[in-house]
Enzyme design. Structure first.
Site, PDB file in Angstrom:
ATOM      1  N   ASP A 149      15.830  45.859  31.852  1.00 54.17           N
ATOM      2  CA  ASP A 149      15.873  46.433  30.511  1.00 54.17           C
ATOM      3  C   ASP A 149      15.566  47.922  30.554  1.00 54.17           C
ATOM      4  O   ASP A 149      15.346  48.508  31.621  1.00 54.17           O
ATOM      5  CB  ASP A 149      14.941  45.690  29.547  1.00 54.17           C
ATOM      6  N   TYR A 171      19.843  35.528  19.109  1.00 53.30           N
ATOM      7  CA  TYR A 171      19.481  36.916  19.375  1.00 53.30           C
ATOM      8  C   TYR A 171      20.687  37.827  19.135  1.00 53.30           C
ATOM      9  O   TYR A 171      21.840  37.447  19.398  1.00 53.30           O
ATOM     10  CB  TYR A 171      19.037  37.105  20.828  1.00 53.30           C
ATOM     11  N   ARG A 187      17.549  39.207  28.882  1.00 51.32           N
ATOM     12  CA  ARG A 187      17.602  40.277  29.886  1.00 51.32           C
ATOM     13  C   ARG A 187      18.436  39.852  31.092  1.00 51.32           C
ATOM     14  O   ARG A 187      19.188  40.656  31.662  1.00 51.32           O
ATOM     15  CB  ARG A 187      16.192  40.639  30.352  1.00 51.32           C
ATOM     16  N   ASP A 247       9.438  40.357  24.127  1.00 47.25           N
ATOM     17  CA  ASP A 247       9.070  41.553  24.881  1.00 47.25           C
ATOM     18  C   ASP A 247       8.669  42.672  23.918  1.00 47.25           C
ATOM     19  O   ASP A 247       9.132  42.706  22.770  1.00 47.25           O
ATOM     20  CB  ASP A 247      10.235  42.018  25.746  1.00 47.25           C
TER      21      ASP A 247
END
Length: 296
Positions: free
Chosen positions: A81, A67, A173, A39
C-alpha cells in the site's frame, strides 16, 4: 451499561483501536470492541460492539464485506500500500477498460491468496507486521478466500478504482498487489473504503465525533443497533417466558422443525436476543451456546 452495536465511519489516519479508545472515553462504556480491523489509511464501516454485543462480534467479523478501492499501477511496496517503502517501479502497459475488467473478473470465486507480510496474522504468537518491521523475512502461507464480485469503477492511468465484495479474511491490499503482478507492472493500494460489513453500510455510518456529540446530547440511543441486527443470517427462534427461563438456566428448548441454518438466536416477546442457539438434530432441540441475561 449499554448493550448494542455502533456503525462507525472510521476516519483516515485512525487505527481501529484509536476509534474504540475514543468512543470508550466519550461514551463512558467500559466493555467495547470492534469487529473487523481496518488499516489506518482506510475509511468506512467499522462495527463497534458495546456491552453484551461484544460476545457476538465473531459473527460480524465473519460477515460478508464490500470495499471501494483505488490502486496505483507501476510500482510495488513492501506493505502493498501507499504507506510502504517502494521496492520496484515499472512502465504501465497500454490497458483498456476491457483489459482491466477481464483481469479483475479472474479474481472472482474461490482463490488462493497470500496475505501481506505487514499484517496482523500471527506466526509463533507474534504478529507478522512486528517481525517485518524488525527486518525479519516473513513468508505467510496462502489461504483460501472467496470473492463474490470484483468490478471496475474507473480507469485513469495510473489509478484504477474498483469495488470488491468478499468473504471475511480477504486482503484488498493483496488483490491490488496480485492485480499488478497480472498486469506486469506492479500495483499498490492507495485508498480504501469499507462500504459494507454484514448489514451495516457506510451511508448510515457516523464519524466518532458525531457519536460523541450524540452521547453528550443524550441522543446516542437512536444510533445503537440491537444485537439481532448482527445475527441477520442466523435462524431466529421465537421464545416464550418459560423458554427464556430454561435457556437462562442452560437448558435446551424444543424445536418445531429442523432449521436450514443450525445456528440460531432466541428472540423473546420484546424482540430481545436472549441466547445464541445450536440445533441438536439427534434430539431435535435448540441448545444454548451463549446466554444473555440482561436486556439490550
Amino acid at each position: 451499561m449499554i448493550d448494542g452495536i455502533l456503525n462507525v465511519d472510521k476516519p483516515a489516519g485512525w487505527t481501529s483501536h484509536d476509534v474504540v479508545g475514543f468512543l470508550r472515553g466519550r461514551l463512558g462504556v467500559k466493555k467495547m470492541g470492534h469487529a473487523g480491523t481496518l488499516d489506518p489509511f482506510a475509511t468506512g464501516v467499522l462495527v463497534v460492539c458495546m456491552g453484551q454485543a461484544t460476545r457476538i462480534a465473531e459473527y460480524l467479523t465473519a460477515s460478508v464485506k464490500s470495499y471501494r478501492a483505488v490502486a496505483e499501477l507501476g510500482l510495488t511496496t513492501d506493505t502493498y500500500d501507499i504507506d510502504g517503502a517502494v521496492q520496484t517501479r515499472a512502465p504501465i502497459p497500454p490497458l483498456s477498460e476491457d483489459d482491466l475488467r477481464r483481469t479483475l473478473a479472474a479474481f472472482e470465486g474461490e482463490i488462493e491468496q497470500y496475505p501481506p507480510a505487514y499484517s496482523a496474522i500471527k506466526q509463533d504468537g507474534v504478529p507478522a507486521y512486528r517481525r517485518a518491521r524488525r527486518g525479519e523475512q516473513v513468508e505467510l502461507p496462502a489461504r483460501t478466500v472467496y470473492i463474490h464480485e470484483a468490478r471496475l469503477l474507473a480507469w485513469n492511468a495510473p489509478h484504477l478504482e474498483f469495488e470488491v465484495t468478499c468473504e471475511a479474511g480477504t486482503y484488498i491490499r493483496s488483490i491490488a498487489h496480485d492485480l499488478g503482478q497480472e498486469l506486469g507492472c506492479g500495483a499498490i493500494l492507495v485508498a480504501l473504503t469499507r462500504t459494507r460489513s454484514g448489514p451495516f453500510r457506510v451511508e448510515d455510518a457516523l464519524r466518532p465525533d458525531a457519536l460523541a456529540e450524540a452521547a453528550a446530547a443524550g441522543t446516542l440511543a437512536a444510533y445503537v443497533h440491537p444485537l439481532r441486527e448482527a445475527l441477520y443470517d442466523l435462524t431466529p427462534v421465537q421464545i416464550n417466558a418459560e423458554e427464556a427461563t430454561r435457556l437462562t438456566q442452560g437448558q435446551a428448548i424444543g424445536a418445531t422443525q429442523a432449521p436450514a441454518q443450525p445456528i440460531g438466536y432466541a428472540l423473546d416477546a420484546d424482540a430481545q436476543v436472549r441466547a445464541i442457539l445450536r440445533y441438536d438434530a439427534d434430539e431435535q432441540l435448540w441448545r444454548p451456546a451463549k446466554v444473555f441475561n440482561t436486556q439490550e
